[in-house]
Design an enzyme around this catalytic site. Structure first.
Site, PDB file in Angstrom:
ATOM      1  N   SER A 232      -4.906  11.175 -11.298  1.00 56.61           N
ATOM      2  CA  SER A 232      -4.783  11.726  -9.938  1.00 56.61           C
ATOM      3  C   SER A 232      -5.161  10.653  -8.931  1.00 56.61           C
ATOM      4  O   SER A 232      -6.009   9.802  -9.225  1.00 56.61           O
ATOM      5  CB  SER A 232      -5.738  12.909  -9.758  1.00 56.61           C
ATOM      6  OG  SER A 232      -7.071  12.445  -9.634  1.00 56.61           O
ATOM      7  N   ASP A 233      -4.532  10.674  -7.742  1.00 62.49           N
ATOM      8  CA  ASP A 233      -5.091   9.845  -6.686  1.00 62.49           C
ATOM      9  C   ASP A 233      -6.489  10.398  -6.434  1.00 62.49           C
ATOM     10  O   ASP A 233      -6.799  11.549  -6.784  1.00 62.49           O
ATOM     11  CB  ASP A 233      -4.234   9.868  -5.421  1.00 62.49           C
ATOM     12  CG  ASP A 233      -4.588   8.701  -4.490  1.00 62.49           C
ATOM     13  OD1 ASP A 233      -5.636   8.052  -4.731  1.00 62.49           O
ATOM     14  OD2 ASP A 233      -3.848   8.438  -3.524  1.00 62.49           O
ATOM     15  N   TRP A 234      -7.335   9.574  -5.845  1.00 66.76           N
ATOM     16  CA  TRP A 234      -8.764   9.907  -5.765  1.00 66.76           C
ATOM     17  C   TRP A 234      -8.985  11.173  -4.925  1.00 66.76           C
ATOM     18  O   TRP A 234      -8.845  11.165  -3.711  1.00 66.76           O
ATOM     19  CB  TRP A 234      -9.510   8.698  -5.209  1.00 66.76           C
ATOM     20  CG  TRP A 234     -10.015   7.768  -6.285  1.00 66.76           C
ATOM     21  CD1 TRP A 234     -11.296   7.312  -6.408  1.00 66.76           C
ATOM     22  CD2 TRP A 234      -9.299   7.214  -7.401  1.00 66.76           C
ATOM     23  NE1 TRP A 234     -11.412   6.520  -7.544  1.00 66.76           N
ATOM     24  CE2 TRP A 234     -10.206   6.452  -8.171  1.00 66.76           C
ATOM     25  CE3 TRP A 234      -7.987   7.315  -7.874  1.00 66.76           C
ATOM     26  CZ2 TRP A 234      -9.851   5.782  -9.343  1.00 66.76           C
ATOM     27  CZ3 TRP A 234      -7.625   6.645  -9.039  1.00 66.76           C
ATOM     28  CH2 TRP A 234      -8.557   5.898  -9.742  1.00 66.76           C
ATOM     29  N   GLY A 235      -9.253  12.252  -5.603  1.00 65.66           N
ATOM     30  CA  GLY A 235      -9.491  13.518  -4.903  1.00 65.66           C
ATOM     31  C   GLY A 235      -8.236  14.347  -4.719  1.00 65.66           C
ATOM     32  O   GLY A 235      -8.224  15.284  -3.914  1.00 65.66           O
TER      33      GLY A 235
END
Ligand code: BGC
Length: 762
Positions: A232-235
């Site tokens: 996932s992209d961060w968050g």
């Protein structure tokens, strides 16, 4: 490296809680380890233009210090090299740095399509054209991974702005999705097999990328054969269990155990099949063990920052695009009286802000490079503030006075950091007005003026007619000044080409009315007409077209030949062309191939970029360039059949110096299997029936039944012209035979005809 059996053996000994815990990061950059069960951890780091390895305090926006590393030119410039090999070499260098620093996966390349010049991260992204983005990204991934370090191609997908990046939905047609936005990822995924793909924050047609089954499973894995891990992209994770079911392997960064717990509960409640979790852990452990073994065998790798600085210098020179050079003012003679104006000559702007930000081992600006090379007799005036839009009369006066005395004045201008960055979009395409004023005043006073630009995406250039030369240097990395020295004084000839159109004004851009959209919805109303595909179709003037860039030499294009003038859609077509350097300096040329689409009923761009080769030629030297075109070079994505289709017809193979400067062209006839319906009904119109070669004779016979040759009254002849009559017939559905044939055609006739034609096409 562990075998599949060994990994399964480890998994069989993990508790449910331990398995769930492996599905997210332990910290910002580390995965979890379970040493007592033999599971090690690995480290990932940004990416993409250098190593942003944070040893101490971690964050995703470059706020806290990372190790000293080397900043290479930004993606925008790397795409402008049109040099696959060079981008591959940068990838290899970064791969070596990762090995030396025990980083398992570097978070790049960033390949999202440049839909609008305003996207805050355009400096990181590659192009408005999916073929160029895809080819360049493929080289980067192969380069990094040749060192047994993983990449994370990002941000998957349709993440083309920063406004509301966690919540906005990119709403687009399936055709634009496939032809433009996914195509930039498809090539690298299929051909370079990135270890990981980073899903984006945004929604696509309403569904978050991180939990989008269509994106992560149906397309990425099932259509393209991806076997790696989606990170996932961060968050970017909202519903962890849904994301896991739909194809997201690793959540980053840590969710402090909260989302792991949700996975445990879902399994316990029977909402998540434990097999899905086991398969996910298998995939993650495969990545972990492959990477971990490499990390432990990294003794041969060192991170020599000085050596890599020199590589960054060589690369940077190829990213610059010479946009204007009246009277061949560049390259400059070192004996000229030279004035240098502009803060960026002293403190260059060479990288973008946010997660890609590198803590540089050293920085060389243009004035440093001049000094290093013994060129000390240069007058310098700052002219303006490098960080704000604040006009200062004194600074401007000082600049004018040194310009008056000089043979030539170089103005180092561009966009301050605050004007473009990760996290927000630009509001306009202008440079700071203080800089524009200084350029206007100084160019009036100077004998000759060269503007040297530092920016991450297109800008409006009100000064374009007032200056002699313009050198676009984008964000050239930490060795930018030395590379500028090499180009400005002619040690190297410029060979960058624009990977995106520079429109005259922002309002000309196809996304203008729909960027950044309305609240959480952004409609991609321009559809497939992104960049030059739009400007060409609309016959609009642009400031500088896609593919444009000048050189210090001249090239002659000659002898275009095709391997055949008639091919089938599945055949390969070879295209050969001879290029000669007719000037007096050695230089590289980017030979560009466009396919001009054949004239069919399908709505298509005028031409599309489908091939490029960069070659180096000595004065007088000739080289033959070869391109290979395949089905995809001619195809569009047909939503009806959910596949790539080549309409039969005549296509032009165009060879040019840029998208608006086609020099040679030859046509090829392509035969293909037509896409035809498998049944017709009452609502089918005559035109569509006549288009089907299987039944066209039956249709003509049937039209005859409608008595088209009947005698017409005078009134009818006056009110209905031939064209109207023809259109009326062609656009009529079968059912309308009942009303418009004077009773000659009844329902029984229509039924009988439908039965006949539906039988004929079976
Ligand atoms: C960015 C990614 C980056 C990640 C980790 C995110 O905010 O969108 O490109 O790799 O942070 O720094």
């Amino acid at each position: 490296m562990k075998s599949a059996e060994e990994i399964r053996e480890i998994i069989s000994k993990l508790t449910l809680e331990e398995k769930a815990s492996l599905c997210s990061g332990n910290t910002f950059w580390l995965t979890k380890e379970i040493p007592e069960k033999g599971v090690p951890r690995i480290m990932v780091s940004d990416g993409p233009v250098g190593l942003r390895k944070q040893d101490n305090i971690e964050d995703h926006l470059g706020m806290n210090e990372s190790i000293k590393a080397v900043c290479f030119p930004a993606g925008v410039g790397m795409a402008a090299t049109f040099n696959r090999e060079l981008y591959g070499k940068m990838g290899e260098t970064l791969g070596e740095e990762c090995r030396a620093e025990n980083v398992a996966v570097i978070l790049g390349p960033a390949v999202n399509i440049k839909r609008s010049p305003l996207c805050g991260r355009n400096f990181e992204y590659l192009s408005e054209d999916p073929y160029l983005a895809s080819e360049m990204a493929t080289s980067y991934v192969k380069g990094v991974q040749s060192k047994h370090v993983g990449t994370s191609i990002k941000h998957f997908a349709v993440n083309n702005m920063e406004t509301r990046r966690f919540s906005a939905s990119s709403n687009l047609s399936e055709r634009a999705f496939r032809e433009i936005y996914l195509a930039a990822f498809e090539g690298p995924v299929r051909n370079a097999k990135p270890w990981t793909v980073m899903c984006s924050y945004n929604r696509i047609n309403g569904e978050l990328a991180s939990e989008n089954k269509y994106l992560l499973t149906d397309i990425l894995r099932n259509d393209w054969g991806f076997e790696g891990n989606v990170v996932s992209d961060w968050g970017a994770v909202s519903n962890r269990v849904k994301a896991l079911k739909n194809g997201l392997n690793l959540e980053m960064p840590t969710s402090y155990g909260e989302n792991d717990q949700l996975i445990v509960e879902a399994v316990k409640k029977g909402e998540l099949d434990e097999k899905i979790l086991d398969d996910n852990v298998f995939s993650l452990l495969k990545l972990t063990f492959d990477a971990y073994d490499n990390i432990n065998n990294s003794d041969d790798y060192t991170f020599d920052r000085d050596k890599h600085h020199d590589i960054a210098r060589d690369i940077a020179a190829e990213t610059f695009v010479l946009l204007k050079n009246e009277g061949n003012l560049l390259p400059l003679n070192k004996n000229m009286k030279i004035a240098v104006v502009g803060a960026y000559a002293e403190t260059p702007r060479f990288q973008g802000g946010g997660s890609a930000h590198i803590n540089c081992s050293k920085i060389t600006g243009f004035l440093d490079a001049c000094k290093e090379n013994g060129l000390v007799d240069i007058k310098f005036a700052k002219g303006f503030s490098p960080v704000a839009d604040d006009f200062n009369e004194n600074l401007c006066e000082e600049a004018i006075s040194i310009a008056k005395e000089a043979d030539v004045t170089l103005i180092f201008a561009g966009l301050p950091d605050i004007f473009e960055s990760e996290g927000y979009d630009r509001k306009h395409m202008s440079m700071p007005s203080c800089q524009l004023k200084v350029i206007a005043e100084v160019s009036k006073a100077a004998k000759k003026t060269v503007v040297v630009l530092h920016n991450g995406s297109p800008i409006e250039m009100p000064f374009v007619n007032d200056v002699d030369s313009i050198l676009e240097c984008y964000l050239g990395g930490q060795a930018v000044g030395s590379a500028q020295y090499d180009i400005i004084f002619g040690d190297k000839s410029p060979s960058g080409r624009l990977a995106e159109t520079f429109p005259i004004r922002l309002e000309d851009n196809p996304s203008y009315l729909n960027f950044p959209g309305c609240k959480n919805n952004v409609n991609y109303a321009e559809d497939i007409f992104v960049g030059y595909r739009y400007y060409d179709k609309k016959k609009m003037n642009v400031l500088f077209p896609f593919g444009f860039g000048l050189s210090y030499t001249e090239f002659k294009y000659d002898n275009l030949r095709l391997s055949s003038e008639n091919i089938n859609e599945n055949d390969e077509l070879k295209v050969l062309v001879d290029i000669t350097n007719t000037g007096s300096v050695e230089s590289k040329e980017v030979v560009q191939l466009y396919v001009k689409n054949c004239d069919t009923k399908v709505l298509r761009p005028i031409r599309e970029f489908k091939g490029f080769e960069k070659i180096s030629l000595k004065p007088g030297e000739t080289k033959t360039v070869e391109f290979k075109l395949c089905k995809r070079s001619f195809a569009y994505y047909e939503e009806i059949v959910k596949d790539w289709v080549v309409p039969a017809g005549t296509y032009e193979i165009e060879i040019g110096k840029d998208s608006r400067n086609i020099i040679l062209s030859k046509s090829v006839n392509i035969t293909s299997t037509p896409i035809l319906p498998d049944s017709y009904d009452y609502d089918t119109i005559t035109e569509d029936l006549l288009d089907d070669p299987r039944i066209s004779d039956l249709v003509k016979e049937y039209i005859g039944k409608g008595n088209p040759d009947r005698e017409k009254s005078e009134v009818e002849m006056e009110s209905i012209n031939e064209e109207m009559e023809y259109a009326g017939m062609m656009y009529s559905p079968l059912r309308s035979g009942l009303y418009f044939t004077g009773g000659n055609i009844r329902y029984d006739d229509i039924d009988e005809f439908l039965e006949k034609i539906n039988k004929a096409i079976k």
